[in-house]
Design a protein around this motif. Sequence first.
Motif, mmCIF file in Angstrom:
data_model
loop_
_atom_site.group_PDB
_atom_site.id
_atom_site.type_symbol
_atom_site.label_atom_id
_atom_site.label_comp_id
_atom_site.label_asym_id
_atom_site.label_seq_id
_atom_site.Cartn_x
_atom_site.Cartn_y
_atom_site.Cartn_z
ATOM 1 N N ASN A 3 -0.968 9.301 10.932
ATOM 2 C CA ASN A 3 0.482 9.532 11.121
ATOM 3 C C ASN A 3 1.171 8.371 11.813
ATOM 4 N N ILE A 4 0.457 7.791 12.760
ATOM 5 C CA ILE A 4 1.052 6.653 13.488
ATOM 6 C C ILE A 4 1.298 5.487 12.533
ATOM 7 N N LEU A 5 0.240 5.194 11.701
ATOM 8 C CA LEU A 5 0.389 4.090 10.746
ATOM 9 C C LEU A 5 1.539 4.357 9.745
ATOM 10 N N LYS A 6 1.632 5.602 9.329
ATOM 11 C CA LYS A 6 2.689 5.957 8.370
ATOM 12 C C LYS A 6 4.071 5.727 8.973
ATOM 13 N N LYS A 7 4.204 6.091 10.223
ATOM 14 C CA LYS A 7 5.487 5.927 10.896
ATOM 15 C C LYS A 7 5.860 4.451 11.020
ATOM 16 N N ILE A 8 4.784 3.650 11.344
ATOM 17 C CA ILE A 8 5.039 2.211 11.458
ATOM 18 C C ILE A 8 5.516 1.641 10.118
ATOM 19 N N ASN A 9 4.878 2.082 9.006
ATOM 20 C CA ASN A 9 5.280 1.606 7.667
ATOM 21 C C ASN A 9 6.720 1.980 7.328
ATOM 22 N N GLU A 10 7.078 3.227 7.659
ATOM 23 C CA GLU A 10 8.456 3.660 7.367
ATOM 24 C C GLU A 10 9.461 2.835 8.143
ATOM 25 N N THR A 11 9.108 2.561 9.393
ATOM 26 C CA THR A 11 10.012 1.748 10.214
ATOM 27 C C THR A 11 10.191 0.369 9.609
ATOM 28 N N GLY A 12 9.029 -0.166 9.103
ATOM 29 C CA GLY A 12 9.120 -1.492 8.469
ATOM 30 C C GLY A 12 9.981 -1.474 7.241
#
Lengths: 529, 214
Positions: A3-12
């Motif tokens: 979930n953390i990685l997914k959030k980082i991708n969305e932010t990017g």
Amino acid sequence: MTNILKKINETGTLLVEALAMLGLVSMVTPVLYKKAAERTTELQDINASSQLRAIATAMDAYLKDNFAAITRGDPDVFGGDFSVFTLTGNVPDDENPKPVVVDVNVLRNYLPYGMMIDNQEMRETKLFSNKFHNHLNENYKIMVRLKRQLDANKEPIVETLTGFLFADPKHSSVDNTRAMRIASMVGSNGAVADKDPNGSGWTVQGTQGIWNIGHSDIAPVEGDIPMLQPNTLVVSSLQPISSQGLTNENVLYRVDMPDDDDQALNAMTTDLFLGTRDTTTRNIRMVNQIVMSPDVNRMVGSGNETDKTHTAGESGLANDQYGDALDNALYITNGGGANVQGRLQAIDRRFSVEKDPTMNNLPKMEMKYASNTLAFFKLGVDELQYGNPSTQAMIFQVSHGGASGIALRYKKNDGIENLYIDQDKLEAMDKTLLVDKTGNEGYVTIGVGGTAVQQHGGPARLYQTTMGNGNVNTTIVENSGEDYRVTVSGSMYVNDTIQGGNVSAYEANAGKFRAGAVIGLQGGWRIVS
Amino acid sequence: MYLWVVIAIFLSALAALSSSLRPDIKELYLDRQAEAEVTQLYVLHRAVMKYFTYNDMIDGEVDYNKLEETYLPFGFNRGNFSSYLYCLDEDGYSSVPECKGNDFNYIITYGPIARKWQDNRTGLPRAEILDSMRDKLGYVDGLGYSVDRADNPYMGENDEYNTFNTRKGVVSQGTRPYYSLPEYIIGNNRDFGKDNGMCSGNGNYCLVYITKIQ
């Protein structure tokens, strides 16, 4: 973790989208600004082209209205100096004279309302200043070209005027592209000036390519168009303003058109005015014949033309009103008078000389034949005169009578009256009266209603008079107050019979008193000595 | 997603700002350019009519230099238009040296339609040109574009004014929808001939103004 990685991708992803959006906005915003500005520019260009079209239309109207004065070189046409157009006998110059440049002020009466301030100053607009180097209206100039075709006598056959309006825009905002666009929206007569690529002068190129004028055509007057610069806008006449016809069928022909129907070409369907209230009236000269076929309902002041004041000032009268006499075909006012060298005849025998009843301050109307101030024949309201009454030359007068009682008077050239008749008496002023009756019937009677003619205080006397003719009896009525009814100063011869109570002879000479028979002699004969 | 919305907004703004505030911008800009094309033909023809009034009759092409001297506006450029004068007999088949009785003078001015004003598919003049003829010059008889009568059988055969019924005519913008060209002009002017003349039809059309004068 996932979930953390997914959030980082969305932010990017959001960051990339935001950066892309900012980039796009930064790139497209100037384009939008430019487009928005162009819309404003376009409106200004449309207004500028409309303004130029209006001035050019006024220019054409000015040239048409003043065509004759301009082409004959009248230097006083609305302030424009057209004297170079005057015919000089120099054919090359006369056929293609040097152009004339005039100020835009000449159009002051032709421009739409509001385009000039107080008829003096062109209104400043977004694209056109009204000054050039602080000189008012110098931002506009009008160049007029004249071309002629002359006949063998160097008289013009056809003359053509073409006007060119030069208008210099504010160059800080009008580049060549924009000037071309404005000229294009003016229409086929729009153009832009530019430097002559082959020299130092100027050329003008019509935007649609249908006309152009070269350096040599402008050079003679280049100094008169000081504001001329690249991208100066030029508008020409829509069509040449011609002296004759085919370009303007609504103008009357000035010359005879062979094989054409003159009535159709030259018929006017409106009233003709030679002058206005503000200008000097003009004449019609060298008229061969005027044939009038009046329609009473079309005369000014009668029938369908009941408004007698709509052309106020034309009558020349103080109240600007036409009189009733305007209902006649010929109406001369303002003391104009008329001289007729020849016959003046009323073909329907209704000739009359009348006084306008509304003009009581005018003298009596009369018809007069006179040399200088002496009337030799005068027909007035109440008298007919042949000869001047104030001089001895008056010889015949018939008057209305009135207080003087004069009805008929005849006077010889020496001033002695020979005949005088009024309502009471007939008088022969030299004491000789002849009453002559022709024919053999009826009686010659002197007297009225059985009353004998009387002479004041004395008997009726007939000198050297023969009375009686054939079977006609002559009666001499008794003259009351006298002793003798008939007195014969000379001898008397009676062919037939004398009857009477007393017959007297003043000079007693029995030898001369002879009678065949005396009938009814009652008182007896008497010889008076 | 946001990106597409922003792009859409900017594109629509761009499109909106690219259009004119004036709904009549076509009449103000494009139609006036078309008027210039028609004016070129009209002014030249009227100048020839005036020339004809004041000068001796000629048979054939009018000398442009003479027109330019007096009868045309100063600086006028005729472009590709030409004018011819003819005197023809009553039927329009023969040229006669002097017009008398039932003979007629004809003045014809014509020229090719500029590419800009041709319909891309047919080569016929665009609507702006024809509108200018009608709206600005006022329905002038004999002013229009030349066609083969065979291509316009309805106009050629049913027009009550079609007195000649010749091979070519003018689709007129005046009160007469079709104006026949006299046969003499068709036969003797190569521009109207069959051999790919400038006004030969079948894609080669001309703007024409013809006037008949007795």
